[in-house]
Write an enzyme that holds these catalytic residues in place. Structure first.
Site, short mmCIF file in Angstrom:
data_model
loop_
_atom_site.label_atom_id
_atom_site.label_comp_id
_atom_site.label_asym_id
_atom_site.label_seq_id
_atom_site.Cartn_x
_atom_site.Cartn_y
_atom_site.Cartn_z
N PHE A 222 35.96 43.08 29.68
CA PHE A 222 34.97 43.15 28.72
C PHE A 222 35.44 42.16 27.56
O PHE A 222 35.19 42.37 26.11
CB PHE A 222 34.63 44.62 28.07
CG PHE A 222 34.37 45.59 28.99
CD1 PHE A 222 33.45 45.14 30.12
CD2 PHE A 222 34.81 46.93 28.86
CE1 PHE A 222 33.12 46.20 31.00
CE2 PHE A 222 34.78 47.73 29.99
CZ PHE A 222 33.78 47.50 30.96
N HIS A 223 36.05 40.90 27.86
CA HIS A 223 36.62 40.16 27.07
C HIS A 223 36.22 38.57 27.38
O HIS A 223 36.81 37.75 27.49
CB HIS A 223 38.17 40.10 27.15
CG HIS A 223 38.89 41.43 27.14
ND1 HIS A 223 39.94 41.66 27.48
CD2 HIS A 223 38.36 42.58 26.34
CE1 HIS A 223 40.49 42.90 27.26
NE2 HIS A 223 39.42 43.33 26.40
N PRO A 224 35.00 38.51 27.22
CA PRO A 224 34.30 37.13 27.51
C PRO A 224 34.49 36.33 26.50
O PRO A 224 34.21 36.71 25.18
CB PRO A 224 32.71 37.46 27.83
CG PRO A 224 32.63 38.46 27.01
CD PRO A 224 33.70 39.52 27.21
#
Length: 542
Positions: free
Chosen positions: A472-474
Site C-alpha cells: 500500500f505504498h503507491p
C-alpha cells in the site's frame, strides 16, 4: 458567485491536512480544504490502532481501488486501499513511521530536484515529529506528529526474533530512522497513549477553530478550473450538487498517487490523445501524468508456531480478546493499542551493496479471509511481509472515463525487472534463514506459505506472482523533476500551469526505502513552506 479563497487544497490526507494546517496557521490566508470522505478523526475504528483491519475493506472510509490484472500478478486484481476520510491513508494505515534512507533523498536531488537532499529534508522531519528516543542530531522533540516506539516486551516471540536476527548478522538497531537503517528493530509508530496519531488528529483538529480555514467534507473534486495556462479554482460536488470555488493564489492537489493524476486528467492535463479518446478536451500536454507508478510488492510468507502464548493468535480470540478489550479500555495498552507490525528487519540481499535493499516486516500472528473479511486465525503462527525496498518495476494510473466517480485503471507491472525478481527471491530466502536459526527454529512448525516444497527460483517466482500483495505504498504518478516525463518541478509546481501544485506521494520520483506515510507528511510540510515563501516574496515585491 463562487466563493474565493487564497488557497484551495484538494484532499485532506497525509499531506493535504498538513498543508491546510500550515497555510492557515498565521491567520493571514483564507484556506479551503476539500475532502471526498465524510468521516473525521473521531471515527471509532480509526482511533483504535487495531482498527486498521476493520477499515482496509470498508468503502465508507476507503476508496477500495483494485488493480488491473497483469502478468506480474498472475492475472489477479489486487486490492489497493486508500484512505477516504479526514487524514486520508494516515487514518487507516498500519501507523508505521519510517523515513527511508538518506540515499533515497540524495538520489532525488541528484535527479535535479534541488532542495530535496537528505540534509535538506532532515530538518523538516525533525520539525514535524515529537519523539522521545534517539539523538537530537536526527530526531525532533516538539513537532505536531507524535511518534513512539513499540515496546519490546509485548510478546516473548519478539525477543526470540531479535536474538535469531543477531545470529545471522543483523544486530538490534534501536533507531531505524537515524544514521543507519540496517538490522532488526522495533517499529516506530504514530500511536500515542493507545490512540492513532493521524494528520487529522495532529494537524487538523488543532486548526479546526481557525476562522480563515474552511473544510468541506463529502466534496468530490470533478475538475480544476483553468483560464489559459493558469489554475484559478476547483469544481466539485457535494451529495450530487455541483459547486465551484476560486483560488486567488494557488490550488494544491493532495489527492495521493491515485487521485492526483486522476484529477489532472479529468481537468485536461496529461496525454492529449488519451484524453481526447475519452471525450475530454486536452488543455495542457504533460505525458508523465499517471506514469512512473511504483509500489512495494510483497508476498506474505507464513510459518506455524508450535509453542503457545507466543503470538497474538492466542490473545485475539475468546476470553483473551475480552481481556485485551478491557486492558485497552482501562489503560490504552495491549493488542488493541498496537500496530500489526511491531518488528522490522532491514538487510542487504547480496554482498557489495552500500545500503540495505530489502525488508522483512513481521506480523506476530496469522490472519485469514472469511467472507471477504480479514480476521485473526485460530492457528498460531507469524506472517512475514517481504519486499525489495527500491522497486524498479513501473506501471501507470489513468482514467478510463470522464466520470469523476469512475475508478481509474491501475497497472502495476510488478516483477518486470530482474532487480525486483532477484530481490524478492533473496528476501524470501532470508526469512527462511531467520526461522531456521535458534531460538526461532525450536518453536517453528511447518512453513505454511509458500511451503517447503517451493525451492527453485522459478517455482518461488511463480508463487509470488499468484500470491503477493502490495504494501500500500503507491508513489510517483506525478513525479518531480525536469525531464520530459516529470509533472512537477522541485517547488511542486505543475510544469506549464501557473497557480497549481501537487503535494503528496505522487511527486516522489523514486520509491523510498520503507513505508511512505512519514515522507508524505514531510512533503506536505515542505510544500507549505514553499507556498508561504512564495507569498512572502510576492508581498515584498508589491
Amino acid at each position: 458567485m463562487s466563493p474565493t479563497y487564497d488557497y484551495i487544497i484538494v484532499g485532506a490526507g497525509s499531506a493535504g491536512a498538513v498543508v491546510a494546517s500550515r497555510l492557515s496557521e498565521s491567520g493571514a490566508h483564507r484556506v479551503l480544504l476539500l475532502e471526498a470522505g465524510t468521516k473525521g478523526s473521531n471515527h471509532f475504528w480509526s482511533r483504535v490502532p487495531v482498527g486498521t483491519s476493520k477499515m482496509i475493506d470498508d468503502p465508507a472510509v476507503n476508496w477500495c481501488y483494485r488493480s488491473e490484472p497483469d502478468e506480474g500478478s498472475g492475472g489477479r486484481r489486487i486490492d489497493v486501499p486508500r484512505g477516504k476520510m479526514m487524514g486520508g491513508s494516515s487514518s487507516i494505515n498500519g501507523m508505521v513511521y519510517i523515513r527511508g534512507q538518506a540515499r533515497d533523498y540524495d538520489h532525488w536531488a541528484q535527479l535535479g530536484n534541488r532542495g530535496w537532499s537528505y540534509q535538506d529534508v532532515l530538518p523538516i522531519f525533525k520539525r514535524m515529529e515529537r519523539y522521545a528516543g534517539g539523538s537530537d542530531e536526527f530526531r525532533g522533540r516538539d513537532g505536531l506528529l507524535r511518534v513512539t516506539d513499540t515496546p519490546r516486551n509485548k510478546l516473548p516471540l519478539l525477543e526470540k526474533i531479535i536474538e535469531a536476527a543477531g545470529r545471522i548478522g543483523l544486530p538490534f538497531n534501536p533507531d531505524q530512522n537515524a544514521e543507519t537503517q540496517e538490522g532488526v528493530g522495533m517499529s516506530q509508530v504514530t500511536i500515542a497513549k493507545g490512540r492513532r496519531q493521524s494528520t487529522a488528529v495532529c494537524y487538523l483538529d488543532p486548526a479546526r477553530g481557525r476562522p480563515n480555514l474552511a473544510i468541506e467534507q463529502g466534496a468530490l473534486a470533478e475538475t480544476l478550473v483553468l483560464e489559459g495556462k493558469r489554475c484559478v479554482g476547483v469544481r466539485y460536488s457535494v451529495e450530487g450538487v455541483r459547486r465551484e470555488a476560486r483560488a486567488a493564489r494557488e490550488v494544491i492537489v493532495c489527492g495521493g498517487s491515485i487521485n492526483s493524476p486522476k484529477l489532472l486528467e479529468l481537468s485536461g492535463i496529461g496525454q492529449s490523445e488519451r484524453l481526447r479518446a475519452l471525450g475530454i478536451a486536452p488543455l495542457h500536454e504533460l505525458p508523465g501524468v499517471g506514469e512512473n507508478l511504483r509500489d512495494h510488492y510483497s508476498p506474505r510468507v507464513k510459518f506455524a508456531i508450535v509453542e503457545r502464548n507466543l503470538t497474538f493468535n492466542d490473545n485475539a480470540r475468546g476470553w483473551r480478546l475480552a481481556r485485551e478489550a478491557l486492558k485497552y479500555a482501562l489503560f490504552g495498552t495491549g493488542f488493541l493499542a498496537s500496530t500489526a507490525v511491531p518488528i522490522r528487519i532491514y538487510f542487504r540481499t547480496r554482498e557489495g551493496l552500500e545500503t540495505t535493499d530489502a525488508t522483512i516486516s513481521i506480523l506476530p500472528f496469522l490472519y485469514e479471509m472469511v467472507g471477504g473479511v480479514r480476521r485473526v486465525a485460530k492457528r498460531q503462527g507469524i506472517t512475514m511481509n517481504v519486499n525489495v525496498l527500491r522497486s524498479e518495476s513501473t506501471g501507470s494510473i489513468h482514467i478510463t472515463s470522464s466520470d469523476p466517480a469512475a475508478p481509474p485503471a491501475i497497472r502495476f507491472n510488478f516483477l518486470s525487472t530482474e532487480h525486483d525478481r532477484a530481490g524478492v527471491i533473496a528476501a524470501i530466502r532470508k526469512g527462511r534463514e531467520l526461522m531456521a536459526t535458534s531460538p526461532l527454529k525450536e518453536i517453528t512448525g511447518e512453513e505454511i506459505a509458500p511451503g517447503a516444497q517451493i525451492q527453485s527460483d522459478a517455482d518461488m517466482l511463480e508463487w509470488v506472482r499468484h500470491n503477493a500483495e502490495t504494501t500500500f505504498h503507491p508513489v510517483g504518478t506525478c513525479k518531480m523533476g525536469s525531464d520530459a516525463m516529470a509533472v512537477v518541478d522541485s517547488e511542486l509546481r505543475v510544469h506549464g500551469i501557473e497557480g497549481l501544485r501537487v503535494a503528496d506521494a505522487s511527486i516522489m520520483p523514486m520509491l523510498i526505502s520503507g513505508n511512505t506515510n512519514a515522507p508524505a507528511i514531510m512533503i506536505g510540510e515542505k510544500c507549505a513552506e514553499m507556498v508561504l515563501a512564495a507569498a512572502t516574496a510576492r508581498q515584498a515585491a508589491a
